[in-house]
Design a protein around this motif. Structure first.
Motif, PDB file in Angstrom:
ATOM      1  N   LYS A  62       0.795  -1.229   0.000  1.00  0.00           N
ATOM      2  CA  LYS A  62       0.000   0.000   0.000  1.00  0.00           C
ATOM      3  C   LYS A  62       0.823   1.273   0.000  1.00  0.00           C
ATOM      4  CE  LYS A  62      -3.832  -2.313   2.137  1.00  0.00           C
ATOM      5  NZ  LYS A  62      -4.142  -2.898   3.401  1.00  0.00           N
ATOM      6  N   VAL A  63       1.668   1.411  -0.986  1.00  0.00           N
ATOM      7  CA  VAL A  63       2.347   2.683  -1.199  1.00  0.00           C
ATOM      8  C   VAL A  63       1.396   3.506  -2.066  1.00  0.00           C
ATOM      9  CG1 VAL A  63       4.364   3.827  -2.167  1.00  0.00           C
ATOM     10  CG2 VAL A  63       4.616   1.594  -1.082  1.00  0.00           C
ATOM     11  N   ILE A  64       0.786   4.506  -1.457  1.00  0.00           N
ATOM     12  CA  ILE A  64      -0.215   5.322  -2.146  1.00  0.00           C
ATOM     13  C   ILE A  64       0.369   6.709  -2.372  1.00  0.00           C
ATOM     14  CG2 ILE A  64      -2.539   6.296  -2.045  1.00  0.00           C
ATOM     15  CD1 ILE A  64      -3.260   3.899  -0.231  1.00  0.00           C
ATOM     16  N   VAL A  65       0.309   7.154  -3.614  1.00  0.00           N
ATOM     17  CA  VAL A  65       0.926   8.420  -4.012  1.00  0.00           C
ATOM     18  C   VAL A  65      -0.136   9.290  -4.669  1.00  0.00           C
ATOM     19  CG1 VAL A  65       2.697   9.466  -5.455  1.00  0.00           C
ATOM     20  CG2 VAL A  65       3.105   7.235  -4.428  1.00  0.00           C
ATOM     21  N   MET A  66      -0.227  10.551  -4.248  1.00  0.00           N
ATOM     22  CA  MET A  66      -1.090  11.499  -4.928  1.00  0.00           C
ATOM     23  C   MET A  66      -0.295  12.069  -6.099  1.00  0.00           C
ATOM     24  SD  MET A  66      -3.292  14.724  -3.502  1.00  0.00           S
ATOM     25  CE  MET A  66      -1.973  15.894  -3.309  1.00  0.00           C
ATOM     26  N   LEU A  67      -0.818  11.880  -7.302  1.00  0.00           N
ATOM     27  CA  LEU A  67      -0.115  12.329  -8.501  1.00  0.00           C
ATOM     28  C   LEU A  67      -0.255  13.843  -8.667  1.00  0.00           C
ATOM     29  CD1 LEU A  67      -1.224   9.468 -10.896  1.00  0.00           C
ATOM     30  CD2 LEU A  67       1.013   9.752  -9.831  1.00  0.00           C
ATOM     31  N   LYS A  68       0.717  14.408  -9.338  1.00  0.00           N
ATOM     32  CA  LYS A  68       0.715  15.842  -9.620  1.00  0.00           C
ATOM     33  C   LYS A  68      -0.425  16.156 -10.593  1.00  0.00           C
ATOM     34  CE  LYS A  68       4.109  17.494 -12.093  1.00  0.00           C
ATOM     35  NZ  LYS A  68       5.418  17.921 -12.548  1.00  0.00           N
ATOM     36  N   ARG A  69      -1.071  17.270 -10.380  1.00  0.00           N
ATOM     37  CA  ARG A  69      -2.151  17.666 -11.296  1.00  0.00           C
ATOM     38  C   ARG A  69      -1.568  18.223 -12.571  1.00  0.00           C
ATOM     39  NH1 ARG A  69      -6.724  20.436  -7.456  1.00  0.00           N
ATOM     40  NH2 ARG A  69      -7.147  18.536  -6.291  1.00  0.00           N
ATOM     41  N   GLY A  70      -2.151  17.817 -13.676  1.00  0.00           N
ATOM     42  CA  GLY A  70      -1.747  18.339 -14.970  1.00  0.00           C
ATOM     43  C   GLY A  70      -2.433  19.664 -15.242  1.00  0.00           C
ATOM     44  N   THR A  76      -8.258  15.037  -8.349  1.00  0.00           N
ATOM     45  CA  THR A  76      -7.039  14.460  -7.810  1.00  0.00           C
ATOM     46  C   THR A  76      -6.929  13.011  -8.266  1.00  0.00           C
ATOM     47  OG1 THR A  76      -7.273  15.872  -5.872  1.00  0.00           O
ATOM     48  CG2 THR A  76      -5.787  14.019  -5.683  1.00  0.00           C
ATOM     49  N   HIS A  77      -5.732  12.589  -8.625  1.00  0.00           N
ATOM     50  CA  HIS A  77      -5.500  11.220  -9.073  1.00  0.00           C
ATOM     51  C   HIS A  77      -4.437  10.577  -8.193  1.00  0.00           C
ATOM     52  CE1 HIS A  77      -7.919  11.839 -12.644  1.00  0.00           C
ATOM     53  NE2 HIS A  77      -7.305  12.997 -12.807  1.00  0.00           N
ATOM     54  N   TYR A  78      -4.532   9.246  -8.077  1.00  0.00           N
ATOM     55  CA  TYR A  78      -3.638   8.511  -7.206  1.00  0.00           C
ATOM     56  C   TYR A  78      -2.987   7.348  -7.928  1.00  0.00           C
ATOM     57  CZ  TYR A  78      -5.934  11.055  -3.468  1.00  0.00           C
ATOM     58  OH  TYR A  78      -6.414  12.047  -2.672  1.00  0.00           O
ATOM     59  N   LEU A  79      -1.849   6.948  -7.406  1.00  0.00           N
ATOM     60  CA  LEU A  79      -1.150   5.747  -7.845  1.00  0.00           C
ATOM     61  C   LEU A  79      -0.973   4.901  -6.597  1.00  0.00           C
ATOM     62  CD1 LEU A  79       1.849   5.416 -10.164  1.00  0.00           C
ATOM     63  CD2 LEU A  79       2.079   4.536  -7.877  1.00  0.00           C
ATOM     64  N   SER A  80      -1.327   3.638  -6.671  1.00  0.00           N
ATOM     65  CA  SER A  80      -1.162   2.713  -5.554  1.00  0.00           C
ATOM     66  C   SER A  80      -0.347   1.527  -6.047  1.00  0.00           C
ATOM     67  CB  SER A  80      -2.526   2.243  -5.053  1.00  0.00           C
ATOM     68  OG  SER A  80      -2.357   1.265  -4.048  1.00  0.00           O
ATOM     69  N   THR A  81       0.621   1.127  -5.241  1.00  0.00           N
ATOM     70  CA  THR A  81       1.460   0.004  -5.641  1.00  0.00           C
ATOM     71  C   THR A  81       1.879  -0.805  -4.421  1.00  0.00           C
ATOM     72  OG1 THR A  81       3.415  -0.649  -6.904  1.00  0.00           O
ATOM     73  CG2 THR A  81       3.614   1.337  -5.594  1.00  0.00           C
ATOM     74  N   ASP A  82       2.093  -2.073  -4.639  1.00  0.00           N
ATOM     75  CA  ASP A  82       2.695  -2.957  -3.648  1.00  0.00           C
ATOM     76  C   ASP A  82       4.060  -3.345  -4.189  1.00  0.00           C
ATOM     77  OD1 ASP A  82       0.372  -2.828  -2.198  1.00  0.00           O
ATOM     78  OD2 ASP A  82      -0.311  -4.839  -2.710  1.00  0.00           O
ATOM     79  N   LEU A  83       5.099  -3.153  -3.382  1.00  0.00           N
ATOM     80  CA  LEU A  83       6.462  -3.464  -3.807  1.00  0.00           C
ATOM     81  C   LEU A  83       6.910  -4.779  -3.189  1.00  0.00           C
ATOM     82  CD1 LEU A  83       8.097   0.060  -3.349  1.00  0.00           C
ATOM     83  CD2 LEU A  83       6.978  -0.885  -5.363  1.00  0.00           C
ATOM     84  N   LEU A 115      -1.128  12.171 -14.092  1.00  0.00           N
ATOM     85  CA  LEU A 115      -1.918  10.997 -14.472  1.00  0.00           C
ATOM     86  C   LEU A 115      -1.535  10.533 -15.875  1.00  0.00           C
ATOM     87  CD1 LEU A 115      -4.274   8.993 -14.042  1.00  0.00           C
ATOM     88  CD2 LEU A 115      -5.755  10.719 -15.059  1.00  0.00           C
ATOM     89  N   ALA A 116      -1.365  11.464 -16.791  1.00  0.00           N
ATOM     90  CA  ALA A 116      -1.029  11.102 -18.171  1.00  0.00           C
ATOM     91  C   ALA A 116       0.312  10.378 -18.233  1.00  0.00           C
ATOM     92  CB  ALA A 116      -1.003  12.346 -19.048  1.00  0.00           C
ATOM     93  N   GLN A 117       1.291  10.859 -17.479  1.00  0.00           N
ATOM     94  CA  GLN A 117       2.607  10.227 -17.492  1.00  0.00           C
ATOM     95  C   GLN A 117       2.565   8.861 -16.804  1.00  0.00           C
ATOM     96  OE1 GLN A 117       4.541  13.413 -15.415  1.00  0.00           O
ATOM     97  NE2 GLN A 117       5.549  14.165 -17.267  1.00  0.00           N
ATOM     98  N   ALA A 118       1.923   8.776 -15.651  1.00  0.00           N
ATOM     99  CA  ALA A 118       1.890   7.532 -14.887  1.00  0.00           C
ATOM    100  C   ALA A 118       1.094   6.445 -15.603  1.00  0.00           C
ATOM    101  CB  ALA A 118       1.304   7.778 -13.505  1.00  0.00           C
ATOM    102  N   SER A 119       0.026   6.822 -16.282  1.00  0.00           N
ATOM    103  CA  SER A 119      -0.801   5.813 -16.944  1.00  0.00           C
ATOM    104  C   SER A 119      -0.137   5.243 -18.190  1.00  0.00           C
ATOM    105  CB  SER A 119      -2.176   6.379 -17.279  1.00  0.00           C
ATOM    106  OG  SER A 119      -2.051   7.462 -18.174  1.00  0.00           O
ATOM    107  N   THR A 120       0.862   5.916 -18.736  1.00  0.00           N
ATOM    108  CA  THR A 120       1.549   5.378 -19.909  1.00  0.00           C
ATOM    109  C   THR A 120       2.743   4.510 -19.535  1.00  0.00           C
ATOM    110  OG1 THR A 120       2.923   7.356 -20.110  1.00  0.00           O
ATOM    111  CG2 THR A 120       0.870   7.305 -21.378  1.00  0.00           C
ATOM    112  N   MET A 121       3.136   4.529 -18.264  1.00  0.00           N
ATOM    113  CA  MET A 121       4.292   3.730 -17.829  1.00  0.00           C
ATOM    114  C   MET A 121       3.877   2.278 -17.630  1.00  0.00           C
ATOM    115  SD  MET A 121       6.074   6.361 -15.133  1.00  0.00           S
ATOM    116  CE  MET A 121       7.437   5.299 -14.744  1.00  0.00           C
ATOM    117  N   THR A 122       4.757   1.350 -18.035  1.00  0.00           N
ATOM    118  CA  THR A 122       4.511  -0.068 -17.813  1.00  0.00           C
ATOM    119  C   THR A 122       4.997  -0.454 -16.419  1.00  0.00           C
ATOM    120  OG1 THR A 122       6.661  -0.755 -18.688  1.00  0.00           O
ATOM    121  CG2 THR A 122       4.836  -0.549 -20.274  1.00  0.00           C
ATOM    122  N   VAL A 123       4.644  -1.631 -15.984  1.00  0.00           N
ATOM    123  CA  VAL A 123       5.086  -2.134 -14.688  1.00  0.00           C
ATOM    124  C   VAL A 123       6.616  -2.220 -14.653  1.00  0.00           C
ATOM    125  CG1 VAL A 123       5.033  -4.149 -13.163  1.00  0.00           C
ATOM    126  CG2 VAL A 123       2.946  -3.376 -14.268  1.00  0.00           C
TER     127      VAL A 123
END
Length: 158
Positions: A62-70, A76-83, A115-123
């Motif tokens: 549960k690493v939750i990150v608030m993404l920068k607004r474009g 507001t957009h978020y990125l959540s990941t488990d490492l 959001l635009a940058q994060a959504s285009t990145m692969t795992v």
């Protein structure tokens, strides 16, 4: 008879041109693999040597990150990941002790994306970014990194 001979010569010519093109393509691909730049990118991240010890996996959930607004974004957009951190038995305890630091580094690294940058990145790209960030942080602090690599267990971009 004359048209059959012309047809056979045409088929043979097409086969020769196609074979030559395929051979040229294979030669070009082999020469690109042997190029110095290709070799350095393929071996950019050296991994720890494999030992006879079993690999241990430590999770950072549960690493939750608030993404920068474009520009022109009101929501507001978020990125959540488990490492998942791969280590050995000797590095398991120090890795668990470093989890709060690793969470802070991951949040700092990922919060600069929109959001635009994060959504285009692969795992794989996110994992490579985090591996590079963790390597740089441990190198700047002149400390040994207790784990080998970071893998992504889950990645959600909303």
């Amino acid at each position: 008879m004359n048209s059959k001979l012309k047809m056979m010569i045409g088929v043979v010519a097409i086969l020769l041109v196609g074979g030559g093109a395929a051979g040229g393509a294979m030669w070009w691909m082999k020469s690109q693999e042997a190029a110095p730049g290709a070799q350095s990118t393929a071996k950019a991240a050296p991994k720890k040597e494999k030992s006879g010890e079993p690999v241990k996996y430590v999770t950072l959930d549960k690493v939750i990150v608030m993404l920068k607004r474009g520009p022109n974004e009101a929501t507001t957009h978020y990125l959540s990941t488990d490492l998942v951190l791969a280590t050995d038995a000797k590095g398991e305890k120090p890795t668990k002790e470093h989890l709060p630091l690793l969470r802070a580094i991951a949040v700092r690294s990922l919060s600069g994306y929109t959001l635009a940058q994060a959504s285009t990145m692969t795992v794989e790209q996110v994992a490579a970014l985090l591996n590079k960030t963790f390597d740089a942080n441990y190198a700047s602090e002149e400390r040994e990194k207790p784990f080998g690599e970071v893998m992504i267990g889950k990645l959600i971009v909303e």
